[in-house]
Design an enzyme around this catalytic site. Structure first.
Site, PDB file in Angstrom:
ATOM      1  CG  ASP A 178     -45.862 -11.362 -22.359  1.00  0.00           C
ATOM      2  OD1 ASP A 178     -45.196 -10.748 -23.394  1.00  0.00           O
ATOM      3  OD2 ASP A 178     -45.390 -11.112 -21.253  1.00  0.00           O
ATOM      4  CD  GLU A 234     -40.794  -8.520 -18.853  1.00  0.00           C
ATOM      5  OE1 GLU A 234     -40.531  -8.493 -19.765  1.00  0.00           O
ATOM      6  OE2 GLU A 234     -41.697  -7.506 -18.562  1.00  0.00           O
TER       7      GLU A 234
END
Lengths: 483, 483
Positions: B47, B221
């Site tokens: 990420d 998420e």
């Protein structure tokens, strides 16, 4: 932390990866760190190595000690480029991992042979009694950057001391030659030793190169021989050179000689010039040059000197490499110019015409100035308001003089002088192409007739100003980061 | 090497610096490695984190596991940029060095507050029984990149399970808000949990955000909320989403919803749209977006997916980040365009007009094509002579369809399908702005109406060709390396 000998030669495997990651972040975030020059990923950088053209791209490596600003256990870190300005970091390439280079993969050169890059360098080995053994090593790098097949090429001959290193590999008419820096065993003077091989395996010593009648101090490091506009240019670093032979101020100079030609089989340079300083500034050393396939000679230097402390030592990193310079000869003089593609880093061009040139800068810029004839004054770079900190450039286009003064820009090698001066033609305008990269300055004077380089450490202050009304033309560019 | 749990969570100090240097060199020299995208220095990247504007520059971090292509002990690596294209690598910034993040400094966001950058992220802690405790952590970064004062902001409330992470920090009218990905404890469904604080110290839960009437799988998420052209855009990654809610092919989708506005105090989005895929290609996930000081919304994505193997796993590195995309809304649809400064990477522009477009490329290019209406055919990228390897782009400007097929470009996530298709307007020309970076493709369709991204692994072959005579306009540029 005390840098004991044991600590400096600790294998890389004994250092924790967390330490290395912290050192890499510390080097990257320093306000002094260069942004458009090859710089340490962590620790100390010294000599450029293996500067070459291979598989359609330019390659250069540098000597690296990744764990601090000391000359510890050295390896080679690899970069490649299509344009000699934008570099891709390919990481650790030659590491001290065998007996031959157990105490350092020291400096050397590279040349494409077949479809591989042949690396020739000095392995530093210390035996149990801590005696130094310089081994000249060959190795092969494939196009993916993998180095293999390290092997001994030759040991030192009896006529030289343990100071025998920095081979430059060359080829002429199917024969390979190498020139090395050396100290002769009898008189302990500096020399350049010429070797040859027909097959890269069996090597024989020819003789010390005859290129001067003077004694070359006690050692010569980093000899390089290139062809420039039909002449032979020998670039080298004599240590302990008597200043009556050639004047210099740095602890050790990086000098050059121009000859009509060199007969390597006879170890003889024809019609050599006197020695001259390659750079008229503070910190240039270990310059490496080579002829690209089209014949162009390019040079790149270590910006840093042996046995000198720098302010970033406290930040656990030190030094960088210079820009690549294109070499030519004009009226018998060596000309060094930045490569054309450096212009691709420019952005936000500004014409300059006010007296106060720039109130602040990013600390990362190019400044092109033509100062008209018959003027004297000072240009302050990296200046704060009251000029208590600045990097001063004094010019006199009447009598012909240029002085770079770093006395108010951090304390570096103070005992070797805080100014450097350049003689110019009298009553003539001077053209200055100035590259500043946070704590590095490179000044190209009159299209490369002189180069004045140096580190300085006052870069929290980024004003640029003249001390009086000056007649000049000028342009300014911010320069892009390359890594 | 087997990646045991113990090995994956080994402290960075237990890994040797030599191992890290080898991994860095291996990642740098891979033929699949990206050259003008943010890529792993070593190991695995996931990420993007802390995408923000601070101290006059853009900043982004990424999740990093430096020691292999596995999801091990995570840290944040820091990059900054003046133009969102050229990035400076500032190295390790947030490391798992206290109890709060002992098993990983997981994802989070950043926002300039005063003269510092406030970081808000999830610390992953496992206790002795290996139970996961997600701690929401605050920390401060100064302008030199030094992160300090890590402290607990809040623990998970009772209404959510241990799956509670990825806070995005925001400020509205002097109040701070954070939205987090969460799984509710009662039904184990995915949610976005809204929190508020007046002082960044005391935090209270508001409620799950109401933005859809559908169940959001078992977890959400990386929620991100940005303002785009007066609307509120919510970007998030639902896991286990029923395909009747919104169709997708990747293992987990990265989706978005456009609403008129969001009232954070009421945890309510007004007039939310249906869910749509942010990217219509293969590998986009964990997109992070923020509003710059001038209001512009920028997004950057992880190019990689959880629980998917990639061919470079064997080379000990994996994944990269996407280009930064500028977000806008046109006719109620989200538009994603590369930032304008991407054009500074272009060089060697060529007009294309021959049938065989390019016989070979560097694998690092931009290709701008306008394919005229009423044509069908195939464009092969990364193609070899007999087309046994290629990345195929099938177009139909009659019925309005575009298909990206990576079935002959390496085996990645084969069970989730090897083609992705995009619906276009019928009987209309299509404009494609295609960026290829060795093993990454990003296609911007009709000025960002659709984006189709993906990794592919056939990049030893670099021809570009049509399978038949096609009426098109085209331009080609080589793209510069950024690191």
């Amino acid at each position: 932390m005390e840098w004991t000998t044991e600590k400096r030669y600790l294998p890389y495997s004994k250092w924790g990866a967390d330490t290395l990651l912290h050192l890499q972040a510390q080097a990257a975030t320093s306000t002094y760190q260069m942004r458009y020059h090859l710089r340490p990923i962590s620790g100390l950088v010294n000599d450029p190595n293996g500067f070459s053209y291979f598989n359609g791209e330019y390659h250069v490596f540098y000597q690296s000690y990744p764990f601090g600003a000391v000359h510890g256990l050295k390896s080679w870190v690899h970069f490649k480029s299509k344009d000699l300005v934008h570099w891709v970091n390919l990481g650790l390439a030659v590491e001290p991992d065998c007996k031959l280079d157990s105490h350092g993969a020291y400096s050397g050169s590279a040349k494409q042979i077949g479809d591989k890059l042949f690396l020739m360098y000095t392995g530093n080995h210390r035996d149990e009694s801590w005696t130094r053994h310089p081994y000249q090593i060959g190795a092969w790098m494939d196009k993916h950057g993998t180095v293999s097949d390290k092997h001994l090429l030759f040991k030192k001959p009896n006529n030289v001391t343990e100071h025998f290193r920095d081979p430059q590999i060359m080829e002429e008419n199917g024969t390979y030659y190498a020139i090395l820096g050396a100290q002769d065993a009898a008189q302990k003077h500096g020399h350049i030793d010429v070797w040859k091989s027909s097959d890269l395996k069996n090597w024989e010593e020819i003789d010390f190169l005859n290129f001067t009648n003077h004694e070359m101090g006690y050692m010569i490091e980093c000899p390089n021989l290139v062809k420039v506009d039909g002449k032979s240019v020998l670039i080298f670093c004599p240590q302990g050179l008597d200043k009556s032979v050639a004047n210099y101020q740095n602890i050790y100079p990086n000098m050059y000689v121009i000859g009509d030609s060199v007969d390597l089989d006879k170890a003889q340079m024809t019609n050599p010039s006197n020695l001259k300083n390659l750079d008229e500034g503070f910190d240039i050393y270990a310059t490496q040059a080579f002829n690209a396939p089209d014949g162009t000679a390019y040079a790149i230097s270590w910006v840093g000197l042996p046995d000198i402390s720098y302010p970033t030592d406290n930040e656990n990193w030190a030094n960088c490499l210079s820009h690549v310079k294109k070499l030519s000869i004009k009226d018998g003089k060596l000309i060094q110019q930045p490569v054309e593609s450096i212009k691709t880093l420019r952005h936000n061009e500004e014409d300059l015409n006010s007296q106060l040139i720039k109130n602040s800068t990013s600390g990362q810029y190019e400044l092109e100035l033509t100062i008209k004839e018959n003027q004297t004054g000072n240009l302050y770079l990296a200046a704060n308001d009251d000029l208590s900190e600045n990097l001063r450039l004094e010019f006199d286009t009447k009598n012909g003089k240029l002085i770079l003064d770093r006395s108010k820009a951090g304390d570096v090698a103070v005992k070797y002088g805080q100014t450097r001066s350049v003689e110019l033609d009298a009553n003539k305008e001077v053209k200055l192409d100035i590259f500043v990269d946070r704590s590095l300055i490179e000044i190209f004077v009159n299209d490369g007739e002189h180069v004045v380089s140096g580190r300085f450490f006052a870069n929290a202050n980024n004003a640029i100003k003249f001390d009086q009304k000056i007649n000049y033309d000028g342009k300014f560019w911010n320069m892009e980061s390359i890594m």
